[in-house]
Every structure is written in structure tokens, then in C-alpha cells.
Design a protein around this motif. Structure first.
Motif, PDB file in Angstrom:
ATOM      1  N   GLY A  29       0.799  -1.223   0.000  1.00 22.45           N
ATOM      2  CA  GLY A  29       0.000   0.000   0.000  1.00 22.45           C
ATOM      3  C   GLY A  29       0.830   1.270   0.000  1.00 22.45           C
ATOM      4  O   GLY A  29       0.386   2.306   0.485  1.00 22.45           O
ATOM      5  N   VAL A  30       2.026   1.200  -0.569  1.00 21.56           N
ATOM      6  CA  VAL A  30       2.946   2.337  -0.566  1.00 21.56           C
ATOM      7  C   VAL A  30       3.205   2.779  -2.005  1.00 21.56           C
ATOM      8  O   VAL A  30       3.405   1.949  -2.889  1.00 21.56           O
ATOM      9  CB  VAL A  30       4.292   1.943   0.099  1.00 21.56           C
ATOM     10  CG1 VAL A  30       5.278   3.101   0.081  1.00 21.56           C
ATOM     11  CG2 VAL A  30       4.062   1.469   1.532  1.00 21.56           C
ATOM     12  N   THR A  31       3.195   4.083  -2.244  1.00 17.22           N
ATOM     13  CA  THR A  31       3.559   4.606  -3.560  1.00 17.22           C
ATOM     14  C   THR A  31       5.031   5.009  -3.518  1.00 17.22           C
ATOM     15  O   THR A  31       5.484   5.618  -2.545  1.00 17.22           O
ATOM     16  CB  THR A  31       2.688   5.810  -3.959  1.00 17.22           C
ATOM     17  OG1 THR A  31       2.770   6.808  -2.943  1.00 17.22           O
ATOM     18  CG2 THR A  31       1.242   5.395  -4.161  1.00 17.22           C
ATOM     19  N   VAL A  32       5.757   4.650  -4.580  1.00 15.37           N
ATOM     20  CA  VAL A  32       7.202   4.845  -4.577  1.00 15.37           C
ATOM     21  C   VAL A  32       7.709   5.364  -5.918  1.00 15.37           C
ATOM     22  O   VAL A  32       6.988   5.383  -6.908  1.00 15.37           O
ATOM     23  CB  VAL A  32       7.948   3.519  -4.267  1.00 15.37           C
ATOM     24  CG1 VAL A  32       7.635   3.030  -2.863  1.00 15.37           C
ATOM     25  CG2 VAL A  32       7.646   2.450  -5.309  1.00 15.37           C
ATOM     26  N   ALA A  33       8.980   5.722  -5.901  1.00 16.81           N
ATOM     27  CA  ALA A  33       9.752   5.962  -7.114  1.00 16.81           C
ATOM     28  C   ALA A  33      10.908   4.975  -7.077  1.00 16.81           C
ATOM     29  O   ALA A  33      11.438   4.667  -6.001  1.00 16.81           O
ATOM     30  CB  ALA A  33      10.276   7.390  -7.157  1.00 16.81           C
ATOM     31  N   PHE A  46      13.626   4.534 -14.741  1.00 18.78           N
ATOM     32  CA  PHE A  46      13.030   5.278 -13.625  1.00 18.78           C
ATOM     33  C   PHE A  46      11.524   5.218 -13.747  1.00 18.78           C
ATOM     34  O   PHE A  46      10.979   5.332 -14.837  1.00 18.78           O
ATOM     35  CB  PHE A  46      13.480   6.740 -13.666  1.00 18.78           C
ATOM     36  CG  PHE A  46      12.769   7.610 -12.667  1.00 18.78           C
ATOM     37  CD1 PHE A  46      13.161   7.631 -11.338  1.00 18.78           C
ATOM     38  CD2 PHE A  46      11.685   8.388 -13.050  1.00 18.78           C
ATOM     39  CE1 PHE A  46      12.493   8.429 -10.419  1.00 18.78           C
ATOM     40  CE2 PHE A  46      11.019   9.177 -12.140  1.00 18.78           C
ATOM     41  CZ  PHE A  46      11.426   9.192 -10.815  1.00 18.78           C
ATOM     42  N   ARG A  47      10.853   5.040 -12.612  1.00 22.10           N
ATOM     43  CA  ARG A  47       9.391   5.132 -12.545  1.00 22.10           C
ATOM     44  C   ARG A  47       9.009   5.774 -11.215  1.00 22.10           C
ATOM     45  O   ARG A  47       9.599   5.480 -10.190  1.00 22.10           O
ATOM     46  CB  ARG A  47       8.722   3.762 -12.586  1.00 22.10           C
ATOM     47  CG  ARG A  47       8.866   2.971 -13.840  1.00 22.10           C
ATOM     48  CD  ARG A  47       7.935   3.440 -14.947  1.00 22.10           C
ATOM     49  NE  ARG A  47       7.914   2.534 -16.064  1.00 22.10           N
ATOM     50  CZ  ARG A  47       8.924   2.270 -16.868  1.00 22.10           C
ATOM     51  NH1 ARG A  47      10.093   2.799 -16.642  1.00 22.10           N
ATOM     52  NH2 ARG A  47       8.796   1.449 -17.884  1.00 22.10           N
ATOM     53  N   ARG A  48       8.013   6.642 -11.276  1.00 23.04           N
ATOM     54  CA  ARG A  48       7.430   7.204 -10.051  1.00 23.04           C
ATOM     55  C   ARG A  48       5.941   6.973 -10.125  1.00 23.04           C
ATOM     56  O   ARG A  48       5.293   7.358 -11.101  1.00 23.04           O
ATOM     57  CB  ARG A  48       7.726   8.703  -9.927  1.00 23.04           C
ATOM     58  CG  ARG A  48       7.226   9.284  -8.597  1.00 23.04           C
ATOM     59  CD  ARG A  48       7.505  10.773  -8.470  1.00 23.04           C
ATOM     60  NE  ARG A  48       6.763  11.575  -9.415  1.00 23.04           N
ATOM     61  CZ  ARG A  48       5.480  11.939  -9.247  1.00 23.04           C
ATOM     62  NH1 ARG A  48       4.812  11.572  -8.180  1.00 23.04           N
ATOM     63  NH2 ARG A  48       4.880  12.673 -10.157  1.00 23.04           N
ATOM     64  N   ASP A  49       5.408   6.319  -9.103  1.00 23.09           N
ATOM     65  CA  ASP A  49       3.971   6.096  -9.043  1.00 23.09           C
ATOM     66  C   ASP A  49       3.251   7.443  -9.055  1.00 23.09           C
ATOM     67  O   ASP A  49       3.768   8.447  -8.550  1.00 23.09           O
ATOM     68  CB  ASP A  49       3.591   5.327  -7.773  1.00 23.09           C
ATOM     69  CG  ASP A  49       4.093   3.895  -7.778  1.00 23.09           C
ATOM     70  OD1 ASP A  49       4.295   3.326  -8.870  1.00 23.09           O
ATOM     71  OD2 ASP A  49       4.295   3.347  -6.678  1.00 23.09           O
ATOM     72  N   ASP A  50       2.054   7.461  -9.613  1.00 20.64           N
ATOM     73  CA  ASP A  50       1.293   8.697  -9.761  1.00 20.64           C
ATOM     74  C   ASP A  50       1.155   9.488  -8.466  1.00 20.64           C
ATOM     75  O   ASP A  50       1.275  10.694  -8.474  1.00 20.64           O
ATOM     76  CB  ASP A  50      -0.107   8.401 -10.309  1.00 20.64           C
ATOM     77  CG  ASP A  50      -0.081   7.936 -11.739  1.00 20.64           C
ATOM     78  OD1 ASP A  50       0.897   8.250 -12.459  1.00 20.64           O
ATOM     79  OD2 ASP A  50      -1.022   7.242 -12.157  1.00 20.64           O
ATOM     80  N   ALA A  56      10.398  11.640  -3.818  1.00 24.76           N
ATOM     81  CA  ALA A  56      10.753  10.220  -3.927  1.00 24.76           C
ATOM     82  C   ALA A  56      11.619   9.955  -5.156  1.00 24.76           C
ATOM     83  O   ALA A  56      12.507   9.100  -5.120  1.00 24.76           O
ATOM     84  CB  ALA A  56       9.494   9.351  -3.969  1.00 24.76           C
ATOM     85  N   GLY A  57      11.393  10.678  -6.216  1.00 22.69           N
ATOM     86  CA  GLY A  57      12.216  10.509  -7.410  1.00 22.69           C
ATOM     87  C   GLY A  57      13.659  10.867  -7.156  1.00 22.69           C
ATOM     88  O   GLY A  57      14.574  10.129  -7.528  1.00 22.69           O
ATOM     89  N   VAL A 119      15.050   2.922  -4.142  1.00 21.17           N
ATOM     90  CA  VAL A 119      13.610   3.106  -3.939  1.00 21.17           C
ATOM     91  C   VAL A 119      13.397   4.221  -2.926  1.00 21.17           C
ATOM     92  O   VAL A 119      14.050   4.261  -1.877  1.00 21.17           O
ATOM     93  CB  VAL A 119      12.938   1.808  -3.435  1.00 21.17           C
ATOM     94  CG1 VAL A 119      11.444   2.027  -3.220  1.00 21.17           C
ATOM     95  CG2 VAL A 119      13.184   0.654  -4.403  1.00 21.17           C
ATOM     96  N   GLY A 120      12.474   5.117  -3.216  1.00 24.25           N
ATOM     97  CA  GLY A 120      12.095   6.181  -2.305  1.00 24.25           C
ATOM     98  C   GLY A 120      10.586   6.316  -2.273  1.00 24.25           C
ATOM     99  O   GLY A 120       9.902   5.949  -3.233  1.00 24.25           O
TER     100      GLY A 120
END
Length: 144
Positions: A29-33, A46-50, A56-57, A119-120
Motif C-alpha cells: 500500500g505504498v507509492t514509490v519511485a 526510472f518510474r514514479r507512481d502517480d 521520492a524521485g 527506492v524512495g
């Protein structure tokens, strides 16, 4: 003298790292980059959740860079930069984007460092776990 050729980290490897780390974070349940660097410190993926916090990026990339430069997990470096510790001045001694917070993990092949994942976005222990799951998946040749 013997030289052993070690396969570099590929974009396909980077995708496994991204997908697995993000799936582990999603399950928690965590959003990350997530940032993946090759052995030369170049950004491979690289990906960052919406809904991940914007910072985090940056933190994912700095954690990856730190793990690459020092060849070890950032979780293993946190105590070394505390006041009175061996590397206390290291974060400010260099003009580089080092970040000593758990979440950066090196990727090794044949005993050689071939890249890193960072990961952040979650708590440091969570980020470390997500990155570790990604490296384990890559080592096993499986994606999330």
C-alpha cells in the motif's frame, strides 16, 4: 592473468527491478519511485507512481548513486554517517548527491558490481525491503 566477462545490467534487467520493487510497494500500500543505474552511474530506468511524493524521485536516484559509489546497501551505511562515526563528514565532504537512507541496493554478477536499484517514497525500512525484493527477483530471473 584471467579475466572474466560479466554481463552488464540491461534494460530488461532494469525493468525486472522496477516492476518487482513497485509490485512489492503496491502490495504494502505504498507509492514509490524506483531508479536503476548501471555500473557507470548512468540512469537506465526510472518510474514514479502517480501519487508518490515528488521528492521520492530524487531520493531513489541519490540512494542508488550512494550504493553504487560505496558498493554496499545504503541501509548498511546509515550508522557510519552518524555523529561520531567513521564517515560522519562524508555526506558533506563530497560534491555528489549521496544519501545515507535505506533504499539503495547494489546488483552483483559474478562477484562484480553491475548496477544498483534505489527506492524512495516509503519508510526507509520499507524502501530497503522493496529494493531487496527486486534484486532477489533479478538474481532468480523472475519478475513480479
Amino acid at each position: 592473468m584471467s579475466t572474466t566477462t560479466v554481463a552488464p545490467l540491461t534494460i530488461e534487467d532494469a525493468e525486472i527491478l522496477l516492476d518487482t520493487a513497485r509490485a512489492a510497494a503496491r502490495a504494502a500500500g505504498v507509492t514509490v519511485a524506483v531508479s536503476v543505474l548501471d555500473a557507470g552511474g548512468h540512469l537506465l530506468a526510472f518510474r514514479r507512481d502517480d501519487r508518490a511524493v515528488l521528492i521520492a524521485g530524487e531520493t531513489s536516484t541519490r540512494k542508488a548513486y550512494t550504493a553504487l559509489q560505496l558498493g554496499t546497501s545504503t541501509a548498511d551505511l546509515v550508522d557510519a554517517v552518524q555523529p561520531g562515526s567513521l564517515f560522519h563528514t562524508l555526506p558533506t565532504a563530497l560534491d555528489r548527491p549521496l544519501l545515507f537512507i535505506a533504499g539503495g541496493i547494489p546488483v552483483h554478477r559474478g562477484g562484480r558490481l553491475v548496477g544498483v536499484g534505489g527506492v524512495g517514497g516509503g519508510a526507509p525500512e520499507q524502501n530497503h525491503g522493496f529494493a531487496a525484493a527486486a534484486v532477489t527477483a533479478l538474481d532468480r530471473g523472475t519478475a513480479a
